[in-house]
Design a protein around this motif. Structure first.
Motif, short mmCIF file in Angstrom:
data_model
loop_
_atom_site.label_atom_id
_atom_site.label_comp_id
_atom_site.label_asym_id
_atom_site.label_seq_id
_atom_site.Cartn_x
_atom_site.Cartn_y
_atom_site.Cartn_z
N LYS A 1 0.97 -1.08 -0.31
CA LYS A 1 0.00 -0.05 0.12
C LYS A 1 0.74 1.51 0.04
O LYS A 1 0.67 2.04 -0.49
CB LYS A 1 -1.09 0.04 1.34
N LEU A 2 1.93 1.22 0.91
CA LEU A 2 2.86 2.73 0.57
C LEU A 2 3.28 2.69 -0.78
O LEU A 2 4.14 4.04 -0.62
CB LEU A 2 3.72 2.13 2.17
N THR A 3 3.96 1.49 -0.69
CA THR A 3 4.76 1.89 -2.60
C THR A 3 3.84 2.17 -3.47
O THR A 3 4.32 2.91 -4.14
CB THR A 3 4.78 -0.16 -3.29
N LYS A 4 2.39 2.42 -3.34
CA LYS A 4 1.24 2.86 -3.78
C LYS A 4 1.36 4.02 -4.50
O LYS A 4 1.26 5.28 -5.08
CB LYS A 4 0.57 2.46 -4.60
N ILE A 5 1.66 5.29 -2.96
CA ILE A 5 1.77 6.04 -1.99
C ILE A 5 3.08 6.42 -2.63
O ILE A 5 2.86 7.78 -3.44
CB ILE A 5 1.69 6.33 -1.21
N VAL A 6 3.95 6.56 -2.14
CA VAL A 6 5.56 6.39 -3.64
C VAL A 6 5.34 7.04 -3.98
O VAL A 6 5.81 7.81 -4.61
CB VAL A 6 6.58 5.72 -2.35
N GLU B 1 5.95 11.82 6.57
CA GLU B 1 4.75 11.58 6.48
C GLU B 1 4.94 9.99 6.48
O GLU B 1 3.60 9.40 6.37
CB GLU B 1 4.00 11.86 4.49
N LEU B 2 6.20 9.63 5.20
CA LEU B 2 6.32 7.82 5.28
C LEU B 2 6.10 7.36 7.11
O LEU B 2 5.37 6.16 7.16
CB LEU B 2 7.32 6.99 4.83
N GLN B 3 7.19 7.72 7.96
CA GLN B 3 7.26 7.19 9.28
C GLN B 3 5.32 7.42 10.01
O GLN B 3 5.21 6.57 10.66
CB GLN B 3 8.00 8.14 9.65
#
Length: 209
Positions: free
Chosen positions: A163-168, A185-187
């Motif tokens: 999910k985070l990969t898509k955001i990045v 924001e990632l943290q």
């Protein structure tokens, strides 16, 4: 012998050699504590920034080692693993994403004698890393799931939860690179997610046959 078979044989050789010299998770955590005590990081390049990242990651991993809990349903699936599998992780002490995911990987291994987490440093193993690039980059951590019985790579994961990969990737597409503010924001995302996406992703790597 075909080119594909030659490549697979070459990769298998690199993996088995790396596993033979890799650290256990416990040994890696001890290495990190020693680095922090000496204000250092892994790798030939040393700087105050990398040493500081290493210190922050050690604190995060210490907290996550204590607080990460796997759902009962996940533990049940882990108990079904019958193949001997090594999760070989390429990382460096300064990698913030690794600090979030590696404690979760270890929790999986603690639930099954058939899953073994081993750790190697990316910059000392670039030949192997080059076979597992993410979007043609040296992004870490990279987990290689290796079936010890069949001597096959059965999957890989990283550098971030799905999910985070898509955001990045969406942020990079719009802005070109990650800003310091976005890294903060990632943290926040990791703290809110509480490892749930990593758990879901890693469950997909389980060899249940």
């Amino acid at each position: 012998m075909s080119t594909t078979n030659t490549l697979n044989s070459s990769v298998t050789s690199l993996i088995t050699e790396a596993i033979s010299t890799a650290s256990t998770y416990t040994e890696y955590r001890e290495q990190m504590r020693n680095l922090v005590a000496n204000n250092k990081s892994t790798g030939e390049i040393q700087s105050d920034a990398l040493a500081n990242y290493t210190m922050l990651n050690d604190k995060r991993m210490k907290r996550l080692d204590k607080t990460t809990k796997l759902p009962d349903a996940t533990i049940s699936k882990i108990k079904q693993v019958t193949a001997k599998v090594t999760w070989l992780v390429l990382t460096e002490s300064w990698c913030g994403d690794a600090a979030q995911s590696m404690p979760v990987m270890q929790k999986f291994a603690e639930q099954s004698s058939n899953i073994n987490v081993k750790v190697i440093l990316r910059d000392e193993n670039l030949e192997l890393m080059n076979h597992f690039l993410y979007n043609n980059t040296l992004s870490i951590p990279r987990l290689i799931a290796f079936n010890e019985d069949t001597q096959e790579v059965i999957g890989d994961w990283g550098p971030r939860p799905s999910k985070l990969t898509k955001i990045v990737e969406n942020f990079k597409a719009k802005n070109g690179s990650l800003t310091p503010e976005f890294k903060q924001e990632l943290q926040v995302w990791y703290n809110k997610d509480k490892g749930n996406t990593i758990i879901e992703d890693l469950t997909q790597l389980l060899a249940l046959k």
